[in-house]
Structures are given as C-alpha cells and as structure tokens.
Design a protein around this motif. Structure first.
Motif, PDB file in Angstrom:
ATOM      1  N   ALA A 150       0.806  -1.213   0.000  1.00 60.56           N
ATOM      2  CA  ALA A 150       0.000   0.000   0.000  1.00 60.56           C
ATOM      3  C   ALA A 150       0.844   1.271   0.000  1.00 60.56           C
ATOM      4  O   ALA A 150       0.314   2.360  -0.244  1.00 60.56           O
ATOM      5  N   LEU A 151       2.143   1.154   0.249  1.00 61.07           N
ATOM      6  CA  LEU A 151       3.015   2.328   0.133  1.00 61.07           C
ATOM      7  C   LEU A 151       3.100   2.820  -1.312  1.00 61.07           C
ATOM      8  O   LEU A 151       3.426   3.985  -1.558  1.00 61.07           O
ATOM      9  N   ASP A 152       2.825   1.920  -2.258  1.00 64.95           N
ATOM     10  CA  ASP A 152       2.835   2.293  -3.668  1.00 64.95           C
ATOM     11  C   ASP A 152       1.576   3.109  -3.957  1.00 64.95           C
ATOM     12  O   ASP A 152       0.461   2.642  -3.727  1.00 64.95           O
ATOM     13  N   PRO A 153       1.721   4.339  -4.464  1.00 66.13           N
ATOM     14  CA  PRO A 153       0.533   5.164  -4.730  1.00 66.13           C
ATOM     15  C   PRO A 153      -0.462   4.495  -5.672  1.00 66.13           C
ATOM     16  O   PRO A 153      -1.653   4.803  -5.633  1.00 66.13           O
ATOM     17  N   ILE A 157       5.898 -18.423  -0.312  1.00 71.61           N
ATOM     18  CA  ILE A 157       6.633 -17.443  -1.118  1.00 71.61           C
ATOM     19  C   ILE A 157       6.164 -16.071  -0.670  1.00 71.61           C
ATOM     20  O   ILE A 157       5.003 -15.697  -0.887  1.00 71.61           O
ATOM     21  N   ARG A 158       7.038 -15.331  -0.031  1.00 76.16           N
ATOM     22  CA  ARG A 158       6.672 -14.040   0.556  1.00 76.16           C
ATOM     23  C   ARG A 158       7.226 -12.920  -0.330  1.00 76.16           C
ATOM     24  O   ARG A 158       8.440 -12.709  -0.378  1.00 76.16           O
ATOM     25  N   LEU A 159       6.335 -12.222  -1.029  1.00 76.55           N
ATOM     26  CA  LEU A 159       6.756 -11.098  -1.858  1.00 76.55           C
ATOM     27  C   LEU A 159       6.809  -9.849  -0.993  1.00 76.55           C
ATOM     28  O   LEU A 159       5.801  -9.443  -0.396  1.00 76.55           O
ATOM     29  N   ARG A 160       7.987  -9.263  -0.898  1.00 80.25           N
ATOM     30  CA  ARG A 160       8.217  -8.103  -0.047  1.00 80.25           C
ATOM     31  C   ARG A 160       8.577  -6.904  -0.911  1.00 80.25           C
ATOM     32  O   ARG A 160       9.276  -7.034  -1.914  1.00 80.25           O
ATOM     33  N   PHE A 161       8.126  -5.721  -0.491  1.00 80.38           N
ATOM     34  CA  PHE A 161       8.362  -4.512  -1.262  1.00 80.38           C
ATOM     35  C   PHE A 161       8.904  -3.400  -0.367  1.00 80.38           C
ATOM     36  O   PHE A 161       8.771  -3.433   0.853  1.00 80.38           O
ATOM     37  N   PHE A 162       9.524  -2.403  -1.013  1.00 79.05           N
ATOM     38  CA  PHE A 162      10.086  -1.229  -0.338  1.00 79.05           C
ATOM     39  C   PHE A 162      11.107  -1.617   0.724  1.00 79.05           C
ATOM     40  O   PHE A 162      11.111  -1.105   1.842  1.00 79.05           O
ATOM     41  N   LEU A 163      11.992  -2.546   0.338  1.00 77.15           N
ATOM     42  CA  LEU A 163      13.124  -2.934   1.175  1.00 77.15           C
ATOM     43  C   LEU A 163      14.356  -3.004   0.298  1.00 77.15           C
ATOM     44  O   LEU A 163      14.336  -3.678  -0.740  1.00 77.15           O
ATOM     45  N   ARG A 164      15.437  -2.332   0.683  1.00 74.49           N
ATOM     46  CA  ARG A 164      16.672  -2.445  -0.093  1.00 74.49           C
ATOM     47  C   ARG A 164      17.766  -3.055   0.772  1.00 74.49           C
ATOM     48  O   ARG A 164      17.914  -2.716   1.953  1.00 74.49           O
ATOM     49  N   PRO A 165      18.531  -3.967   0.207  1.00 70.58           N
ATOM     50  CA  PRO A 165      19.561  -4.652   0.999  1.00 70.58           C
ATOM     51  C   PRO A 165      20.711  -3.706   1.333  1.00 70.58           C
ATOM     52  O   PRO A 165      21.168  -2.948   0.472  1.00 70.58           O
ATOM     53  N   THR A 173      12.273   1.498   2.603  1.00 77.12           N
ATOM     54  CA  THR A 173      12.243   2.660   1.716  1.00 77.12           C
ATOM     55  C   THR A 173      10.803   3.129   1.549  1.00 77.12           C
ATOM     56  O   THR A 173       9.848   2.412   1.872  1.00 77.12           O
ATOM     57  N   VAL A 174      10.671   4.335   1.027  1.00 73.48           N
ATOM     58  CA  VAL A 174       9.357   4.896   0.689  1.00 73.48           C
ATOM     59  C   VAL A 174       9.507   5.624  -0.643  1.00 73.48           C
ATOM     60  O   VAL A 174      10.620   6.036  -1.032  1.00 73.48           O
ATOM     61  N   PRO A 175       8.417   5.809  -1.373  1.00 80.34           N
ATOM     62  CA  PRO A 175       8.505   6.534  -2.646  1.00 80.34           C
ATOM     63  C   PRO A 175       9.015   7.952  -2.429  1.00 80.34           C
ATOM     64  O   PRO A 175       8.668   8.616  -1.442  1.00 80.34           O
ATOM     65  N   ASP A 176       9.862   8.406  -3.360  1.00 79.52           N
ATOM     66  CA  ASP A 176      10.412   9.761  -3.234  1.00 79.52           C
ATOM     67  C   ASP A 176       9.624  10.791  -4.041  1.00 79.52           C
ATOM     68  O   ASP A 176       9.989  11.967  -4.085  1.00 79.52           O
ATOM     69  N   GLY A 177       8.549  10.344  -4.686  1.00 81.36           N
ATOM     70  CA  GLY A 177       7.729  11.259  -5.470  1.00 81.36           C
ATOM     71  C   GLY A 177       8.201  11.475  -6.883  1.00 81.36           C
ATOM     72  O   GLY A 177       7.545  12.177  -7.666  1.00 81.36           O
ATOM     73  N   HIS A 178       9.342  10.876  -7.253  1.00 81.23           N
ATOM     74  CA  HIS A 178       9.905  11.053  -8.603  1.00 81.23           C
ATOM     75  C   HIS A 178      10.150   9.709  -9.289  1.00 81.23           C
ATOM     76  O   HIS A 178      10.964   9.619 -10.197  1.00 81.23           O
ATOM     77  N   GLY A 179       9.475   8.675  -8.844  1.00 82.64           N
ATOM     78  CA  GLY A 179       9.636   7.352  -9.448  1.00 82.64           C
ATOM     79  C   GLY A 179      10.676   6.487  -8.770  1.00 82.64           C
ATOM     80  O   GLY A 179      10.819   5.311  -9.113  1.00 82.64           O
TER      81      GLY A 179
END
Length: 446
Positions: free
Chosen positions: A226-229, A263-271, A288-294
């Motif tokens: 849901a962090l994805d707009p 199978i756990r799909l995870r988003f907005f995480l960077r190693p 991580t969170v969206p920076d508003g510029h893609g």
C-alpha cells in the motif's frame, strides 16, 4: 562469396545468421556460427527455466536456422583469449559478436560474498546443467531463502525453489540438481524489491505461476504494498502493470494457510548488508518509501530476514572480449547501428548484435529486430568486405590455431546421449552437466 562468422549461438546469433542467409541483396553468403560451448541455443538451453517447456520449444525454430545449408555450427570454439578477434578477421570477411551479457550486477553491500550468497545466474546455471556451473550445495541445509530482485529471473528461481522435485522430474534438470531439490528443506522464500508493486519487472504470466504451485502459497503484506501510490487505484496504470498489481492485491487479501512452502513477496526494502561469519545467516534491509519522482529514499528503519541461501537477481552486465573495445559503464561494445567502433571509428568487418550491442534489455524476440539492423549495416559494407582474400578453409585454420570445433553431428551426438541418459534414469531427456561428458558424446558421433 561473403564469408561471415557469428560468435554466439543464442537467439541473437541465430537470428543474425538467419537474416544473412535469407537476404537477397548479396548472393553467396556463408555463415559459420561459433560458440564457446559444444551446444547451441545459448540462454534458451541454459537460461530458460526447465518447467517452461513452451519457451524452451523455441529451440526448434533456432534449430531450423542452424540446419540451413549455408550455415555451419562450430561449437567448442573460444574467441577472445583463445582466438583473438584479429585472427578471426583473417579467416572471415566479417565477424558479428552476439555474446550476450554473461555477468551479474553486484549489490555492492558488505557480506555479498559470504558462503550461501550466489548470483541468480549461478543458481540457474546449476539447475540448467551449464558445464561451467558450480557443483551442488545451493539448497543444502537451508530453511529460508532470500531472492533479491523482482524480475522474471527472480520469479524463476523462487518458483524452482518452491516446486516439489516430483514436479521437476519430467523436465531436463540434471539428476544431481533434482536430488538436491528433493532433499531441500527450504520452507520460506522471500522475494524482495526496493520499490513497489507497480515498478516490479516480472510479467503477469510468470507472476501468476507463483500462485498456482501445489504445496505453496504466495503471500503479500498489505501494509507494504500500500506504500505504492498505485495500489489504491491501479486503473490508470498500463495494462501489464495493472494486471500485476491486481494479482498481488488478490494475494494480499488471502489469509495464510497451512502449506509446505511460502513465497513471501516483499516490497520497499533495499539490501544494505548480508550478515554472518562463516556463512550467510540473514539479510539486513532498509525500509524505503517513494520519493515522489519514481524512485525511493531510505527511512533509516531496518529489518533483518533470516536466510541461509541468498540469490541476487538485480540485472546483467556484458563482459569484455579480449581484443575488442568495451564500454565498462554500459557493459557493451561501442557501436553504431551494429558496427564496432574503435576510438569512435567503425572497425571494418567487426559488428555486434544482441545484449552486447544494446545492453540487457528486451525479450527474446527483441533480438530479431536488433539482428536485422546489424545485418543491414553489414550488407551495406559488403562490397568492401568481400574484396579481401581469405584462406580457403576456415575450419582447418581454426584447428591449426588450437581449437577443436564440435560440428552439427557432434551436437546431435550430445542430444542422443542426453536422451539415452534420461531413459536410463527413467525420465525424459536429461542434460549432461559437465564438459567431459558433453565432449565425449560429441566426439563419439561427430
């Protein structure tokens, strides 16, 4: 007559050879397709997942082109360190390099080289029986695996980890890999992306396969996605992206159920680091969170995911060929519409096609139009190229240069030996996974 060498027998190389012998503008074109391996088809043989039979059937189309009377397959020929490009140009009027992008991009984080951490390509090579593949041990003792990346290759390796060995028994997976997968204790597979669902690179068809595996469940965290707009209203997205988001939304709405593997799909995480002393034990991610510029920005919040196996799938890079110019930043050979550029000037008789020309972009079919552009450049240069006198027999010259080419009958011998191996194991065709076995089979026939 125009004699051309095509280096690489994957789709880009075969499409180049096909375009050369099918054109009508220059009569009498003969093409030798050279490959470092004794087997043709490149990533169609050694990169397509074993349970993707429809894509693997593309080999039949490539085979038709390689059996053309004006095309000769010469495997087990090493160009670069083994056979310098200048020497190759002594034997052919033109040389087209179609060698793909063989190296993986690195994460560039601490602990990346700990035991238990592999590139996805290494894992794919193992279950695809590539003769350069490292010996087994990928899944040995692992309970939790982390796949870093959210493209089709990441989906492939996650799916192979989640499949039961019996489901792969009917494929051409080598017997040692099949046995290792049968003994696997991996129960949790985390597929992790640094951005959101709308930026993931997998195709919907591949994604849906994860949700259809017997004995496994695909799970998505609603709060992460849901962090994805675009999550709240995907209707305005391009069709393929919208379908991906809709599939993920369906999984996010399902409660967990009892099953062998998750199978756990995870988003907005960077190693940011792989943790462990003698072997990897976990991966540390920054939220991580969206920076508003893609893109995304870090939040300073961290999470560790347990893992005894890490597969890194964050893209490919071309590798230099000894004797050819190379753009290290782009991972390509500098070129103008396929003509190799040396110090900014086209090098007579040298061309590129495929990923080494344009970078690792597009799908298999993209290589056809890419090859046609390169062939058009080559044919435009044909009059000047054909003026050079060549030795009468390039095969004899290759042998005198220390090469031991495997010709088409030798490849047919490998095919026959793999069919025999499969029958002996009570399976279908099973790939021979080692150089000695491949070359022995080839020499027995070829």
């Amino acid at each position: 007559m125009l004699r051309v060498a095509v280096v690489g027998s994957g789709p880009s190389g075969v499409y180049t050879a096909q375009a050369l012998v099918q054109q009508q503008a220059v009569p009498g074109v003969r093409v030798d397709v050279l490959d470092r391996l004794p087997c043709p088809y490149g990533l169609v043989r050694y990169g397509v997942a074993p349970d993707h039979e429809k894509i693997k059937s593309l080999q039949n189309n490539l085979r038709e082109a390689l059996e053309h009377p004006d095309v000769t397959f010469l495997g087990n020929v090493r160009v670069g360190e083994g056979l310098h490009p200048k020497r190759l140009l002594d034997l052919y009027h033109a040389v087209v390099y179609c060698v793909g992008a063989a190296a993986d991009r690195r994460l560039g984080v601490p602990g990346e080289d700990l035991p238990g951490s592999f590139s996805a390509t290494e894992f794919v090579s193992w279950y695809s029986a590539h003769p350069d593949a490292a010996p087994g041990g990928f899944v040995l003792g692992a309970r939790s695996a982390v796949v870093i990346g959210v493209g089709n290759v990441a989906v492939d390796v996650a799916r192979v980890l989640a499949r039961g060995a019996e489901e792969l028994r009917s494929t051409d997976v080598p017997d040692a890999a099949l046995a290792a997968l049968a003994d696997s204790r991996v129960a949790d597979i985390h597929m992790v992306g640094r951005r959101g669902p709308a930026q993931a690179k997998f195709t919907t068809k591949e994604l849906r396969e994860l949700g259809a595996l017997p004995g496994a469940q695909a799970l998505v965290r609603q709060e992460e996605a849901a962090l994805d707009p675009a999550w709240a209203d995907p209707s305005g997205l391009p069709g393929a992206v919208r379908r991906n988001v809709e599939v993920l939304q369906g999984w996010a709405a399902q409660p967990p159920r009892a099953c062998e593997r998750r199978i756990r799909l995870r988003f907005f995480l960077r190693p940011v680091a792989l943790l462990g002393d003698d072997a990897v034990r976990a991966v540390r991610f920054e939220r991580t969170v969206p920076d508003g510029h893609g893109g995304v920005r870090g939040t300073g919040q961290f999470e560790e995911i347990e893992a005894q196996l890490v597969l890194r799938s964050v893209g490919y890079r071309g590798v230099p060929i000894a004797g050819l110019p190379f753009d290290a930043e782009r991972g390509t050979v500098p070129n103008d519409q396929g003509r190799v550029l040396r110090e900014g000037v086209p090098s007579p008789g040298e061309y590129v096609a495929g990923w080494i020309k344009r970078g690792p972009t597009g799908v298999i079919g993209t290589n056809r139009s890419c090859a046609k552009e390169t062939v058009a450049s080559l044919l435009a240069d044909a009059d000047a190229l054909a003026a050079r006198r060549l030795p009468p027999d390039p095969l004899a010259a290759l042998r005198s240069a220390g090469q031991e080419p495997v010709q088409w009958p030798g490849w047919l011998g490998i095919e026959a030996a793999e069919a025999t191996l499969g029958r002996r194991l009570g399976r279908g065709t099973v790939k021979i996974p080692d150089w000695n076995g491949l070359l022995t089979a080839a020499r027995r026939t070829g």
